[in-house]
Design a protein around this motif. Structure first.
Motif, PDB file in Angstrom:
ATOM      1  N   VAL A 189      -5.512  11.584  -0.174  1.00  0.00           N
ATOM      2  CA  VAL A 189      -5.794  12.171   1.251  1.00  0.00           C
ATOM      3  C   VAL A 189      -4.579  12.506   2.029  1.00  0.00           C
ATOM      4  O   VAL A 189      -4.320  13.489   2.871  1.00  0.00           O
ATOM      5  CB  VAL A 189      -6.724  11.090   2.025  1.00  0.00           C
ATOM      6  CG1 VAL A 189      -6.790  11.257   3.529  1.00  0.00           C
ATOM      7  CG2 VAL A 189      -8.040  10.789   1.161  1.00  0.00           C
ATOM      8  N   GLN A 190      -3.650  11.693   1.730  1.00  0.00           N
ATOM      9  CA  GLN A 190      -2.143  11.818   2.407  1.00  0.00           C
ATOM     10  C   GLN A 190      -1.512  12.969   2.097  1.00  0.00           C
ATOM     11  O   GLN A 190      -0.831  13.819   2.642  1.00  0.00           O
ATOM     12  CB  GLN A 190      -1.224  10.531   2.555  1.00  0.00           C
ATOM     13  CG  GLN A 190      -1.692   9.233   3.171  1.00  0.00           C
ATOM     14  CD  GLN A 190      -1.934   9.454   4.611  1.00  0.00           C
ATOM     15  OE1 GLN A 190      -1.377  10.226   5.096  1.00  0.00           O
ATOM     16  NE2 GLN A 190      -3.218   8.890   4.756  1.00  0.00           N
ATOM     17  N   LEU A 212      -8.288   2.209  -3.982  1.00  0.00           N
ATOM     18  CA  LEU A 212      -8.371   2.564  -2.394  1.00  0.00           C
ATOM     19  C   LEU A 212      -6.983   3.637  -2.278  1.00  0.00           C
ATOM     20  O   LEU A 212      -6.614   4.252  -1.825  1.00  0.00           O
ATOM     21  CB  LEU A 212      -8.768   1.742  -1.599  1.00  0.00           C
ATOM     22  CG  LEU A 212     -10.016   0.964  -1.508  1.00  0.00           C
ATOM     23  CD1 LEU A 212     -10.100  -0.035  -0.618  1.00  0.00           C
ATOM     24  CD2 LEU A 212     -10.999   2.320  -1.397  1.00  0.00           C
ATOM     25  N   ASP A 253      -6.223   7.263  -1.031  1.00  0.00           N
ATOM     26  CA  ASP A 253      -5.488   7.512  -0.028  1.00  0.00           C
ATOM     27  C   ASP A 253      -4.296   8.242  -0.292  1.00  0.00           C
ATOM     28  O   ASP A 253      -3.830   9.116   0.778  1.00  0.00           O
ATOM     29  CB  ASP A 253      -5.018   5.987   0.545  1.00  0.00           C
ATOM     30  CG  ASP A 253      -4.126   6.093   1.951  1.00  0.00           C
ATOM     31  OD1 ASP A 253      -4.668   6.826   2.721  1.00  0.00           O
ATOM     32  OD2 ASP A 253      -3.057   5.931   2.064  1.00  0.00           O
ATOM     33  N   SER A 254      -3.719   7.989  -1.438  1.00  0.00           N
ATOM     34  CA  SER A 254      -2.507   8.805  -1.902  1.00  0.00           C
ATOM     35  C   SER A 254      -2.885  10.538  -1.738  1.00  0.00           C
ATOM     36  O   SER A 254      -2.132  11.442  -1.391  1.00  0.00           O
ATOM     37  CB  SER A 254      -2.094   8.486  -3.206  1.00  0.00           C
ATOM     38  OG  SER A 254      -0.879   9.495  -3.553  1.00  0.00           O
ATOM     39  N   TRP A 292       0.871  -1.185  -0.085  1.00  0.00           N
ATOM     40  CA  TRP A 292       0.085  -0.103   0.108  1.00  0.00           C
ATOM     41  C   TRP A 292       0.839   1.317   0.035  1.00  0.00           C
ATOM     42  O   TRP A 292       0.854   2.183  -0.869  1.00  0.00           O
ATOM     43  CB  TRP A 292      -1.047  -0.068   1.423  1.00  0.00           C
ATOM     44  CG  TRP A 292      -1.985   0.892   1.204  1.00  0.00           C
ATOM     45  CD1 TRP A 292      -2.154   2.256   1.389  1.00  0.00           C
ATOM     46  CD2 TRP A 292      -3.465   0.722   0.998  1.00  0.00           C
ATOM     47  NE1 TRP A 292      -3.299   2.791   1.179  1.00  0.00           N
ATOM     48  CE2 TRP A 292      -4.136   1.906   1.234  1.00  0.00           C
ATOM     49  CE3 TRP A 292      -4.091  -0.550   0.723  1.00  0.00           C
ATOM     50  CZ2 TRP A 292      -5.424   1.921   0.853  1.00  0.00           C
ATOM     51  CZ3 TRP A 292      -5.554  -0.636   0.680  1.00  0.00           C
ATOM     52  CH2 TRP A 292      -6.111   0.618   0.892  1.00  0.00           C
ATOM     53  N   SER A 319       0.757   4.185  -2.798  1.00  0.00           N
ATOM     54  CA  SER A 319       0.016   5.351  -2.539  1.00  0.00           C
ATOM     55  C   SER A 319       1.244   6.362  -2.432  1.00  0.00           C
ATOM     56  O   SER A 319       0.797   7.663  -2.534  1.00  0.00           O
ATOM     57  CB  SER A 319      -0.576   5.118  -1.170  1.00  0.00           C
ATOM     58  OG  SER A 319       0.331   4.967  -0.076  1.00  0.00           O
TER      59      SER A 319
END
Length: 404
Positions: free
Chosen positions: A379-380, A372, A376-377, A284, A288
């Motif tokens: 979001v981070q 996903l 998430d990438s 992940w 990401s």
């Protein structure tokens, strides 16, 4: 004749599903026939003949906290069977695990090609750590005036004739870049599920056949193994021109091709990554950390990617199951055909990675994981933790000050 409202609503839903499934199947037929035959795995090193005089080569290895993998990779570089002059420059990028000392010890123990270990210090603003290390390695190598530079990661193990084959291919084909996508390690359950798809998706975005074609706009390389003509590096201002690139291999290929260079990328037979990704968490993070950078930190591109992944990978099984549940034969058939095409295009990549073909129908689930990871990438990134790797976090390029 009037139909009950419930019947009309169900018919409308089935009709909409038919259209969505049809679009998904059409997308797969286009990918199958018009996207550079990305699904084929026969793009290997091009035909080559050995030169009468072998050019000099400098091997540049950026390394940050790589003590875990160096014993499996560095000896393979030291043992290269290369008829010309070759030298290795391992650049210790601020490691805290004794990477530099371990490299020196491996060189003393194994012998082989000369090894220089040096450190450039912390990268200045506007540089990624890896490219700052590559810049330092190229500067060290420049004093030897090599004709070629082999940029290879610290987790890549090469067969004894790897360098020889790369140089012969570059000389024969007149390539400025010859890059091989290393065969990635697959041992754990999650590696088996996720890793072949990583290469499959990469090839879908950057079809290898188009990359090697003169005049084609598609450009990409695989950062683990890049043979680069030194003259082309100077012409394209590598690595200075791409100093902030998180996805540095694609940026390098674009810079070389943009300056008139001829590049080639294919799958490797005897170049392997030894880095383990045993847990889903490890894989992940690998994806990401750079996925949103691949989308140029653009919310519209992110939204389009999510919708595209859903349409292409998630709709086929959903349409098949929904069609069966709702009695929509056309929906089920269209979804099943799209899923079948998807499965068929994935099978060659599984064979290349020596994995069982029963994994091919699971590609929609793997694609959902990648969806996903991509979200998430983003979001981070907006939390200020995007493009983080080994203790460093990199800003988006347009937030950096131009340094010439």
């Amino acid at each position: 004749m009037l139909h009950p409202p419930g019947r009309v609503g169900q018919t409308a839903r089935v009709s909409a599903l038919v259209w969505i499934a049809a679009v998904s199947l059409a997308a797969w037929l286009w990918l199958l026939l018009c996207q550079g035959f990305f699904w084929r795995t026969d793009v290997r090193l091009p035909p080559r003949r050995e030169p009468r005089e072998w050019p000099s080569v400098a091997v540049v290895v950026p390394a940050r906290d790589e003590a875990q993998v160096l014993p499996a990779s560095l000896p393979s570089l030291l043992a290269q069977d290369y008829p010309g002059r070759a030298e290795i420059f391992l650049v210790d990028d601020g490691s805290s695990d004794g990477t530099g000392e371990l490299a020196r010890g491996l060189a003393r123990r194994h012998g082989g090609l000369p090894l220089t270990v040096d450190s450039p210090g912390e990268p200045p603003a506007g540089w990624t750590g890896k490219l700052w290390a590559v810049r330092h390695g190229i500067a060290l190598a420049r004093a030897r005036e090599p004709e070629f530079l082999l940029l290879t990661d610290a987790d890549i193990a090469h067969a004894p004739d790897s360098l020889r084959a790369l140089v012969a291919a570059a000389r024969t084909g007149g390539f400025d870049v010859v890059s091989q996508m290393a065969r990635l390690r697959i041992e754990s359950r999650w590696e088996r599920l996720v890793v072949p798809a990583f290469v499959y998706f990469f090839a879908q975005l950057y079809p290898f056949r188009r990359i090697g074609r003169r005049g084609a706009r598609t450009a990409a390389a695989a950062g683990g193994c890049v043979l680069l003509r030194a003259e082309a590096a100077e012409r394209a201002r590598i690595p200075d021109a791409i100093r902030h690139a998180v996805i540095d291999d694609v940026a390098l290929a674009r810079a070389v091709k943009g300056s008139g260079g001829h590049i080639w990328l294919g799958l490797a037979d005897r170049v392997d990554s030894v880095r383990p990704y045993p847990r889903l968490h490890d894989l992940w993070r690998m994806v990401s950390r750079s996925a949103y950078a691949q989308l140029r930190h653009s919310p519209p591109l992110l939204a389009g990617t999510v919708l595209g992944l859903a349409l292409v990978y998630l709709v086929p099984p959903a349409a098949l199951f929904a069609g069966v549940a709702l009695g929509g034969t056309a929906t089920a058939v269209l979804g099943g055909l799209a899923w079948l095409v998807m499965t068929g295009t994935y099978a060659p990549m599984l064979r290349y990675h020596r994995q069982p073909l029963w994994l091919a129908p699971l590609l929609p689930f793997t694609a959902f994981l990648y969806l996903l990871m991509t979200v998430d990438s983003a979001v981070q990134h907006y939390r200020g933790r995007g493009a983080a790797w080994k203790g460093r976090t990199y800003a988006r390029p347009d937030a950096l000050t131009d340094e010439g």
